[in-house]
Design a protein around this motif. Structure first.
Motif, short mmCIF file in Angstrom:
data_model
loop_
_atom_site.label_atom_id
_atom_site.label_comp_id
_atom_site.label_asym_id
_atom_site.label_seq_id
_atom_site.Cartn_x
_atom_site.Cartn_y
_atom_site.Cartn_z
N VAL A 101 16.21 11.66 -13.03
CA VAL A 101 15.68 10.84 -11.94
C VAL A 101 14.17 11.00 -11.86
CG1 VAL A 101 15.64 10.45 -9.44
CG2 VAL A 101 17.81 10.92 -10.60
N THR A 102 13.46 9.88 -11.79
CA THR A 102 12.02 9.90 -11.54
C THR A 102 11.79 9.65 -10.06
OG1 THR A 102 11.47 9.07 -13.75
CG2 THR A 102 9.82 8.78 -12.02
N PHE A 103 11.06 10.55 -9.41
CA PHE A 103 10.77 10.45 -7.98
C PHE A 103 9.34 9.99 -7.76
CE2 PHE A 103 14.39 13.30 -7.94
CZ PHE A 103 15.07 12.94 -6.79
N GLY A 104 9.17 9.10 -6.77
CA GLY A 104 7.85 8.77 -6.28
C GLY A 104 7.54 9.69 -5.11
N VAL A 105 6.28 10.12 -4.99
CA VAL A 105 5.85 11.01 -3.91
C VAL A 105 4.69 10.34 -3.18
CG1 VAL A 105 5.06 13.31 -3.28
CG2 VAL A 105 6.46 13.01 -5.32
N LEU A 106 4.79 10.24 -1.85
CA LEU A 106 3.71 9.66 -1.08
C LEU A 106 3.84 10.06 0.38
CD1 LEU A 106 4.42 5.87 -0.43
CD2 LEU A 106 6.09 7.38 -1.47
N VAL A 107 2.75 9.90 1.13
CA VAL A 107 2.79 10.15 2.57
C VAL A 107 3.24 8.87 3.25
CG1 VAL A 107 1.01 11.92 2.48
CG2 VAL A 107 0.36 9.55 2.91
N GLU A 108 3.80 9.01 4.45
CA GLU A 108 4.43 7.88 5.13
C GLU A 108 3.47 6.71 5.34
OE1 GLU A 108 7.11 7.08 9.16
OE2 GLU A 108 6.05 8.97 8.89
N GLU A 109 2.24 7.00 5.69
CA GLU A 109 1.26 5.94 5.94
C GLU A 109 1.08 5.03 4.73
OE1 GLU A 109 -3.33 5.55 7.62
OE2 GLU A 109 -2.70 7.35 6.55
N ASP A 110 1.25 5.60 3.53
CA ASP A 110 1.01 4.82 2.31
C ASP A 110 2.12 3.81 2.03
OD1 ASP A 110 -1.41 5.96 1.85
OD2 ASP A 110 -0.67 7.50 0.48
N LEU A 111 3.25 3.91 2.75
CA LEU A 111 4.27 2.87 2.65
C LEU A 111 3.70 1.53 3.12
CD1 LEU A 111 7.58 4.49 3.97
CD2 LEU A 111 7.01 3.91 1.62
N LEU A 112 2.86 1.59 4.15
CA LEU A 112 2.24 0.38 4.67
C LEU A 112 1.08 -0.09 3.81
CD1 LEU A 112 2.05 1.20 8.49
CD2 LEU A 112 3.64 -0.36 7.36
N LEU A 113 0.31 0.87 3.29
CA LEU A 113 -0.93 0.53 2.62
C LEU A 113 -0.74 0.07 1.19
CD1 LEU A 113 -3.17 3.50 3.85
CD2 LEU A 113 -2.88 1.24 4.89
N THR A 114 0.33 0.51 0.54
CA THR A 114 0.50 0.29 -0.89
C THR A 114 1.26 -1.00 -1.17
OG1 THR A 114 0.60 2.69 -1.18
CG2 THR A 114 1.28 1.33 -3.04
N ASN A 115 0.74 -1.79 -2.10
CA ASN A 115 1.41 -3.02 -2.51
C ASN A 115 2.81 -2.70 -3.03
OD1 ASN A 115 2.25 -5.41 -3.97
ND2 ASN A 115 0.13 -6.06 -3.95
N ALA A 116 3.80 -3.43 -2.54
CA ALA A 116 5.20 -3.16 -2.90
C ALA A 116 5.43 -3.22 -4.40
CB ALA A 116 6.11 -4.15 -2.17
N GLN A 117 4.61 -3.99 -5.12
CA GLN A 117 4.78 -4.10 -6.57
C GLN A 117 4.54 -2.77 -7.28
OE1 GLN A 117 2.21 -7.27 -7.85
NE2 GLN A 117 3.46 -8.88 -6.94
#
Length: 468
Positions: free
Chosen positions: A155-171
């Motif tokens: 499994v490949t996991f993505g790691v990010l902080v919650e705020e970046d869910l909004l900031l990052t382009n879904a693509q």
């Protein structure tokens, strides 16, 4: 040859059988997370090992500020905490993600950095994802908002902080079906996005989310072994049929001055009524039907909200389109907030339906919901669909739900990101001003005053009749 494959499989997999479609993940219960100190991390890892967990995500320290440097934040003894987690991960033969704060000198002053440390089964530090707590700082941290690490169970996991869910382009999330999300606990969360955005985001994207705030998506079955929550997750992502909405951790005042808001006509809503709210050329169609339950006094008002423009999130300006029903204890346009989690109303929403055409190119849409009590959104009471034509035709519905703080659709228009909130052409300014003076805003004000005035008239009438 088969014997060789079997031996390699046995040696490689460890606690997960070869070819399995699932893995075991664990987080710390959010209700217990505030009580966890960094010197307890090794104990948590050992407890997770008893449930054959493959990946444990430790909680984000909740009280970290520059002034607060106690052991609970892992600031004064960062090296010791890292060594302890490494040793425990190796002993438990488990992947561990540990969000730890670090003080660094940045631009001649001290700043807090969130370090998302990833340890493998051998206790080796295999990845570090660094993000500043203060989004306005320019410290040298991880260049990408999304980190990645690969496990031995495929499994490949993505790691990010919650705020970046909004900031990052879904693509940018494409190809990743499993995510570890840590909470930047110091940053202010916008009321309009709701606190459970990561849950609705996972629901729409059909991915697994393992959150340091104590949340796991992608499964309808959770095992609680206090203080841990353990879940069996499908490697290919989570096509869960439900998600849980609940109260926010805080109730900040939200400035909705740029939003167009109409008060909900609660009298008409008893029979069910439709209304539309437009911000410029972006229009939201609402249907609201309510019923009165009990005799508790209503201490909040409701508004129908439309917005199409730039929303400021920290140092970032992001393109947003939204249609929502919101609960307000303050004056419309100036602030919208609910004073505490104890606020309840005697209003049950038999049905809320919201429909709008959202931008299609370079965009994404999600449901947003927050309630004063935990509410399960499933196929029986909740609907969210997107149909793509020239626009994204988005529909959401909720049935038989009370104590709603916010319910609606949040759309991200990534093409507008980083534009100045102060920029408008002369034509746009004339359009916005004329709309403000001539249409919804004036009508909204008088609707609001009239609804409140009728309550006063009713009370006075009852009093006069009793005196006669």
């Amino acid at each position: 040859m088969e014997l060789v494959n079997f031996v390699l499989c046995f040696l490689f997999v460890g606690s997960v059988w070869c070819g399995s479609e699932y893995y075991m993940a664990s987080v710390v219960d959010a209700d217990k997370g505030d009580l966890i100190r960094s010197n307890k991390y090794a104990t948590l890892i050992n407890e997770a090992a008893q449930s054959n967990v493959d990946l444990l995500v430790l909680p984000t320290p909740k009280t970290a500020t520059l002034e607060y440097t106690l052991e609970s934040c892992g600031l004064e003894n960062l090296d010791e905490v890292v060594k302890s987690v490494s040793a425990a991960a190796k002993l438990a033969h488990m992947y561990v993600v540990a969000p730890l704060y670090e003080k660094v000198n940045c631009q001649d002053k001290e700043e807090l950095i969130t370090n998302n440390l990833v340890f493998d089964r051998a206790g080796s530090l295999i990845y570090v994802h660094r993000r500043p707590v203060n989004s306005l700082t320019r410290c040298n941290t991880t260049s990408s908002r999304i980190g990645r690490f690969v496990t031995d169970f495929g499994v490949t996991f993505g790691v990010l902080v919650e705020e970046d869910l909004l900031l990052t382009n879904a693509q940018e999330f494409e190809g990743i079906e499993n995510f570890v999300i840590t909470d930047n606990s110091v940053s202010k969360k916008s009321f309009i996005f709701a606190q459970q955005f990561q849950a609705s985001w996972a629901f729409v994207k059909k991915v697994n989310v393992i959150s340091a705030s104590g949340y796991i998506s992608g499964t309808d079955g959770l095992k609680r072994t206090s203080p841990l929550i353990v879940a069996k997750l499908r490697k290919s992502g989570g096509a869960q049929s439900s998600f849980i909405a609940g109260p926010p951790s805080s109730f900040p005042s939200e400035d909705l001055n740029q939003y167009v808001i109409k008060p909900v006509n609660l009298e008409a809503s008893l029979q069910g009524y439709s209304d539309s709210v437009c911000h410029g050329r972006f229009c939201c169609q609402f249907f609201v039907k309510t019923s009165v339950i009990g005799t508790n006094p209503q201490d909040v008002s409701y508004g129908l909200v439309a917005f199409d423009g730039i929303h400021q999130s920290g140092s970032n300006n992001i393109g947003v389109q939204t249609c929502s029903l919101v609960a307000c204890a303050g004056l419309y346009k100036r602030s919208c907030f609910v004073g505490s989690e104890k606020n309840t109303t005697n209003i049950n929403f038999d049905k809320i339906s919201i429909v709008a055409n959202f931008s299609k190119a370079n965009s994404a849409q999600f449901p947003t919901i927050s309630t004063t009590t935990q509410t399960v959104c499933n196929e029986e009471n909740f609907k969210f669909t997107i149909k793509s034509t020239d626009y994204n035709y988005v529909t959401t519905e909720i049935h038989n739900t009370d104590n709603i703080l916010i319910f609606g659709i949040i759309g991200r228009d990534y093409s507008k990101d980083f534009e100045s909130t102060n920029y408008n052409s002369t034509e746009d300014n004339i359009l916005d001003f004329s709309e403000y003076i001539s249409s919804e805003n004036v009508q909204e004000f008088f609707d609001y005053v009239w609804i409140k005035l009728r309550v006063v008239i009713l009370i006075v009438s009852v009093y006069i009749l009793e005196m006669m």
